[in-house]
Write an enzyme that holds these catalytic residues in place. Structure first.
Site, PDB file in Angstrom:
ATOM      1  N   HIS A 330      40.459  40.530  44.403  1.00  0.00           N
ATOM      2  CA  HIS A 330      39.686  40.429  45.643  1.00  0.00           C
ATOM      3  C   HIS A 330      39.452  41.799  46.258  1.00  0.00           C
ATOM      4  CE1 HIS A 330      38.856  38.945  49.858  1.00  0.00           C
ATOM      5  NE2 HIS A 330      38.136  38.105  49.139  1.00  0.00           N
ATOM      6  N   CYS A 331      40.432  42.680  46.108  1.00  0.00           N
ATOM      7  CA  CYS A 331      40.362  44.008  46.724  1.00  0.00           C
ATOM      8  C   CYS A 331      39.272  44.894  46.121  1.00  0.00           C
ATOM      9  CB  CYS A 331      41.699  44.723  46.573  1.00  0.00           C
ATOM     10  SG  CYS A 331      43.115  43.817  47.196  1.00  0.00           S
ATOM     11  N   ILE A 332      38.850  44.616  44.898  1.00  0.00           N
ATOM     12  CA  ILE A 332      37.881  45.507  44.239  1.00  0.00           C
ATOM     13  C   ILE A 332      36.484  44.905  44.185  1.00  0.00           C
ATOM     14  CG2 ILE A 332      39.729  46.548  42.893  1.00  0.00           C
ATOM     15  CD1 ILE A 332      38.688  45.088  40.427  1.00  0.00           C
TER      16      ILE A 332
END
Length: 339
Positions: A330-332
Site C-alpha cells: 500500500h505504501c508504494i
C-alpha cells in the site's frame, strides 16, 4: 464545490508509483536491487488490472524498463525515495467529473535524521501538473499512508502521526480534524493511539494507519491481529480491535471488525520486531494485491480477503524486501480515481 476522497475500492483510472533509487533507505547495491525487483513485481501485479505510471529518477529509465516490462508507463522526475503513497497526491473528486490533487506538506515522516525530501516534497504537484488537475494545498504535514477513508465520511487517523511533534507541533486534535475534513470531504475521524511496534524503528513512519487498519467497505474494517503473546503488538492489536468495535462511523453504524492474523515470524535477521502485516494491501480494479511473506498465514489472509472481496482476484506478492525498507505494498502505490 465539495470535493471528497473516494474509497480505494472505487474505480481507478490508474495507479502511480515511484522507482527506488540510491538513498539512505537502501543501504547497499544488493538491497537496492532487491527493492527494485519487489517494486517491479507489485507494478506488474497491479498492471494486470489497470494502467500503472512509474515515476523514475533521471537516468534510471532503461534499468526500470527492463524490470517493469513494456506495459508500465514511465515518467522522469527527481526523487529522494520511493513511497508514492506518502509523497504523491491524495486525489479527490467533486462527483461531477472533476478531479483535484491534495498536496500535503511532506517532511520526511516527521523530519527524521536519515530522510531527504527536497525532491519528494514536489512530487504531488508534479503528478497533478502531468494530469492538468488543480492542486489543493494543505498546511498539514501528512502522508497518504496516514489516512484511510470509507467514502461515506469516515477517516482513520493515528495520534502519533498527525499529532506527532515532528509533523504538526502546536496543532490540536480539533485543528487536525478540521483540516482533514476540509481536504477529504470527511466528517468523522476515528483515532488510533499508535501504530505497530516495528513502525517506530529507524525507517518507520511513526505510526501509519495503513499497516494497522483499513476499511474493506462502509461499516467494515480489517485490523491487524498479532496472535502471539511474545510480540508487543499482541496487546496493541487487541487495543485496536476493541477500540474499533466500540466505534461508530460517520453514518452512525457500529463497525464490524475483521481481524487478520499476522504472519507467524516475529523478528527480522537483526533481531528487531517485524511489523509484517496483511493490512497493507492495495485494491485495484478487479484485484487485491496482498503482501506475502512466504509464511504459513499467507493463504489464511488470502482466504479472508477472497471472502471480503469475492468479485476481485487476490494476488500475493512477496513484500519482505519492501518491509525491510520501511513499508509495504500500500505504501508504494497511489490510486487515481476514475471520473
Amino acid at each position: 464545490m465539495t470535493f471528497r476522497m473516494p474509497p480505494e475500492w472505487a474505480p481507478h483510472a490508474r495507479t502511480w508509483m515511484a522507482w527506488p533509487g540510491p538513498n539512505p533507505t537502501f543501504t547497499d547495491a544488493e538491497e537496492l536491487a532487491e527493492a527494485r525487483a519487489a517494486w517491479a513485481a507489485v507494478a506488474r501485479a497491479v498492471r494486470r488490472f489497470e494502467p500503472v505510471t512509474m515515476v523514475v529518477g533521471p537516468g534510471l529509465r532503461e534499468g526500470a524498463r527492463e524490470l517493469l516490462g513494456a506495459d508500465v508507463d514511465i515518467v522522469e522526475h527527481e526523487l529522494d525515495d520511493a513511497w508514492m503513497r506518502d509523497i504523491g497526491p491524495t486525489f479527490v473528486t467533486d462527483g461531477r467529473g472533476g478531479l483535484a490533487a491534495v498536496d500535503w506538506v511532506f517532511n520526511g515522516w516527521g523530519a527524521q535524521e536519515w530522510a531527504r525530501w527536497e525532491n519528494d516534497s514536489t512530487i504531488a504537484r508534479h503528478v497533478a501538473d502531468l494530469l492538468d488537475v488543480p492542486v489543493h494545498s494543505s498546511d498539514l504535514v501528512n502522508e497518504g499512508g496516514a489516512i484511510h477513508v470509507d467514502g461515506e465520511g469516515t477517516v482513520l487517523l493515528t495520534d502519533t502521526v498527525q499529532l506527532g511533534a515532528g509533523r504538526n507541533p502546536g496543532w490540536t486534535r480539533e485543528q487536525v480534524e478540521a483540516e482533514i475534513h476540509a481536504r477529504l470531504g470527511t466528517t468523522k475521524a476515528i483515532w488510533l493511539p499508535h501504530g505497530l511496534t516495528g513502525d517506530y524503528g529507524t525507517y518507520g513512519t511513526q505510526g501509519h494507519v495503513d499497516i494497522v487498519a483499513a476499511f474493506a467497505r462502509p461499516g467494515v474494517v480489517v485490523v491487524h491481529s498479532q496472535q502471539n503473546p511474545a510480540h508487543p503488538d499482541h496487546e496493541r492489536s487487541r487495543t485496536y480491535a476493541d477500540l474499533l468495535r466500540g466505534s461508530t462511523d460517520a453514518r452512525g453504524r457500529a463497525l464490524e471488525v475483521v481481524e487478520i492474523p499476522a504472519p507467524t515470524v516475529l523478528k527480522d535477521e537483526e533481531g528487531e520486531w517485524v511489523d509484517y502485516s496483511y493490512i497493507n494491501h492495495y485494491l485495484c480494479n478487479g484485484g487485491v494485491v496482498l503482501c506475502g511473506f512466504e509464511d504459513p498465514n499467507d493463504e489464511i489472509a488470502a482466504g479472508i480477503f477472497r471472502r471480503l472481496f469475492p468479485e476481485r482476484t487476490v494476488t500475493l506478492v512477496d513484500a519482505r524486501a519492501i518491509f525491510a525498507s520501511g513499508g509495504g505494498i500500500h505504501c508504494i502505490t497511489q490510486q487515481q480515481p476514475k471520473v
